[in-house]
Enzyme design. Structure first.
Site, PDB file in Angstrom:
ATOM      1  N   ASN A 108     -11.395   3.138  -1.530  1.00 25.62           N
ATOM      2  CA  ASN A 108     -11.601   1.795  -0.953  1.00 25.62           C
ATOM      3  C   ASN A 108     -12.991   1.585  -0.355  1.00 25.62           C
ATOM      4  OD1 ASN A 108      -8.150   1.345   0.194  1.00 25.62           O
ATOM      5  ND2 ASN A 108      -9.138   0.669  -1.685  1.00 25.62           N
ATOM      6  N   ASP A 152      -0.003  -3.407  -1.721  1.00 26.07           N
ATOM      7  CA  ASP A 152      -0.971  -4.026  -2.631  1.00 26.07           C
ATOM      8  C   ASP A 152      -0.761  -5.539  -2.715  1.00 26.07           C
ATOM      9  OD1 ASP A 152      -3.126  -4.039  -4.314  1.00 26.07           O
ATOM     10  OD2 ASP A 152      -2.012  -3.424  -6.094  1.00 26.07           O
TER      11      ASP A 152
HETATM   12  C1  FPP Z   1      -4.493  -3.502  -1.068  1.00 25.87           C
HETATM   13  O1  FPP Z   1      -4.526  -4.874  -1.426  1.00 25.87           O
HETATM   14  C2  FPP Z   1      -4.657  -3.384   0.364  1.00 25.87           C
HETATM   15  C3  FPP Z   1      -5.594  -2.605   0.981  1.00 25.87           C
HETATM   16  C4  FPP Z   1      -6.544  -1.745   0.276  1.00 25.87           C
HETATM   17  C5  FPP Z   1      -5.716  -2.616   2.447  1.00 25.87           C
HETATM   18  C6  FPP Z   1      -4.418  -2.444   3.170  1.00 25.87           C
HETATM   19  C7  FPP Z   1      -4.654  -2.800   4.553  1.00 25.87           C
HETATM   20  C8  FPP Z   1      -3.800  -3.503   5.321  1.00 25.87           C
HETATM   21  C9  FPP Z   1      -2.470  -3.936   4.889  1.00 25.87           C
HETATM   22  C10 FPP Z   1      -4.174  -3.795   6.717  1.00 25.87           C
HETATM   23  C11 FPP Z   1      -3.784  -2.591   7.505  1.00 25.87           C
HETATM   24  C12 FPP Z   1      -3.943  -2.810   8.881  1.00 25.87           C
HETATM   25  C13 FPP Z   1      -3.365  -2.068   9.793  1.00 25.87           C
HETATM   26  C14 FPP Z   1      -3.433  -2.520  11.172  1.00 25.87           C
HETATM   27  C15 FPP Z   1      -2.659  -0.804   9.505  1.00 25.87           C
HETATM   28  P1  FPP Z   1      -5.722  -5.414  -2.293  1.00 25.87           P
HETATM   29  O2  FPP Z   1      -6.777  -5.878  -1.376  1.00 25.87           O
HETATM   30  O3  FPP Z   1      -6.161  -4.373  -3.281  1.00 25.87           O
HETATM   31  O4  FPP Z   1      -5.057  -6.623  -3.028  1.00 25.87           O
HETATM   32  P2  FPP Z   1      -5.376  -7.165  -4.494  1.00 25.87           P
HETATM   33  O5  FPP Z   1      -4.819  -6.147  -5.461  1.00 25.87           O
HETATM   34  O6  FPP Z   1      -4.626  -8.441  -4.537  1.00 25.87           O
HETATM   35  O7  FPP Z   1      -6.847  -7.351  -4.607  1.00 25.87           O
END
Ligand code: FPP
Length: 237
Positions: A72, A24
């Site tokens: 998501n 996250d």
């Molecule tokens: C949460 O952070 C992250 C996600 C929902 C996406 C996770 C995806 C990746 C790390 C990329 C994966 C790629 C590969 C190649 C496996 P958020 O966007 O909710 O962060 P925030 O809480 O700061 O908004």
């Protein structure tokens, strides 16, 4: 006989058999830099590569990453597309890395909504890595509740009238992995967000304010050190 990792030959003394990650903070990481959220996911994918490598070097038996949840899809289409594109690119280039680090990918979650192109790549990667040792579960369109419902339906299809906990565990997407010893969540929030609901029963929880793109190999080591100080009682004394 001393147990050694297949990939590096280094002795294994990692007490964590299975570590799971809620990655996250990508969006906030990008915002702090005045950049769009997609930029955070790009660097999040880099962190994923680093952490995966470190966990396999440490000799963990299994590692699970929460890449994309059933919720998501509610994000703006541009953001969803950017995560799926990163995944697609990764699937194209990961083969060598899996071989080098003895990693077996298992994709957990309902893959039916993904494009045929991504589904084919997922199937292929699972097939070609099936004989490697370190299990890496990539949670894609995954939700803990939907996993439980899926497992229950599998058991109904088998015609079972009464089931045991073991039957249930065997019907989960993660049936090939030991239960997670530790669940790590970056980004400062203190919740489990529909992740590994059954499997988390006795997992140690580890929360850090660090945003996922800032998470380093050293941070994995720190979580493992923290795990060593936990007193696990599994309900006993
Ligand atoms: C949460 O952070 C992250 C996600 C929902 C996406 C996770 C995806 C990746 C790390 C990329 C994966 C790629 C590969 C190649 C496996 P958020 O966007 O909710 O962060 P925030 O809480 O700061 O908004």
């Amino acid at each position: 006989m001393e147990k050694k990792t297949k990939n590096t030959g280094t002795p294994i003394d990692c007490p964590v058999r299975h570590m799971a990650f809620i990655m996250d903070g990508n969006g906030r990481w990008a915002k702090k830099r005045g950049m769009p959220r997609e930029y955070g996911h790009k660097f999040g994918a880099e962190a994923f590569r680093r952490v995966l490598r470190r966990c396999s070097q440490l000799g963990m038996e299994a590692v699970t990453f929460y890449v994309f949840s059933t919720e998501n899809w509610k994000r703006p289409q541009k953001e969803v597309d950017s995560i799926l594109k990163l995944l697609d690119q990764y699937l194209d280039e990961c083969e060598e890395e899996l071989k080098k680090n003895d990693i077996r990918f298992i994709f957990i979650g309902d893959r039916s909504p993904f494009s045929p192109q991504i589904r084919e790549k997922i199937d292929k990667i699972e097939r070609i890595s099936a004989h490697y040792t370190c299990i890496v579960n990539l949670a894609l369109n995954y939700g803990g509740r939907s996993e439980l419902v899926h497992a229950a339906n599998q058991l109904l299809k088998q015609g079972k009238e009464e089931i045991t906990e073991q039957d249930f565990a065997n019907a989960l997407y993660t049936s090939q992995s030991p239960e997670p010893d530790m669940i790590v969540r970056t980004g400062g929030d203190l919740r489990i967000s529909n992740f590994l609901l059954w499997q988390a029963a006795y997992a140690e929880l580890y929360f850090t304010d660090k945003l996922w793109p800032d998470f380093q190999a050293d941070d994995v080591d720190e979580a493992v050190e923290n795990f060593k100080n936990r007193k696990r009682r599994f309900g006993g004394v």
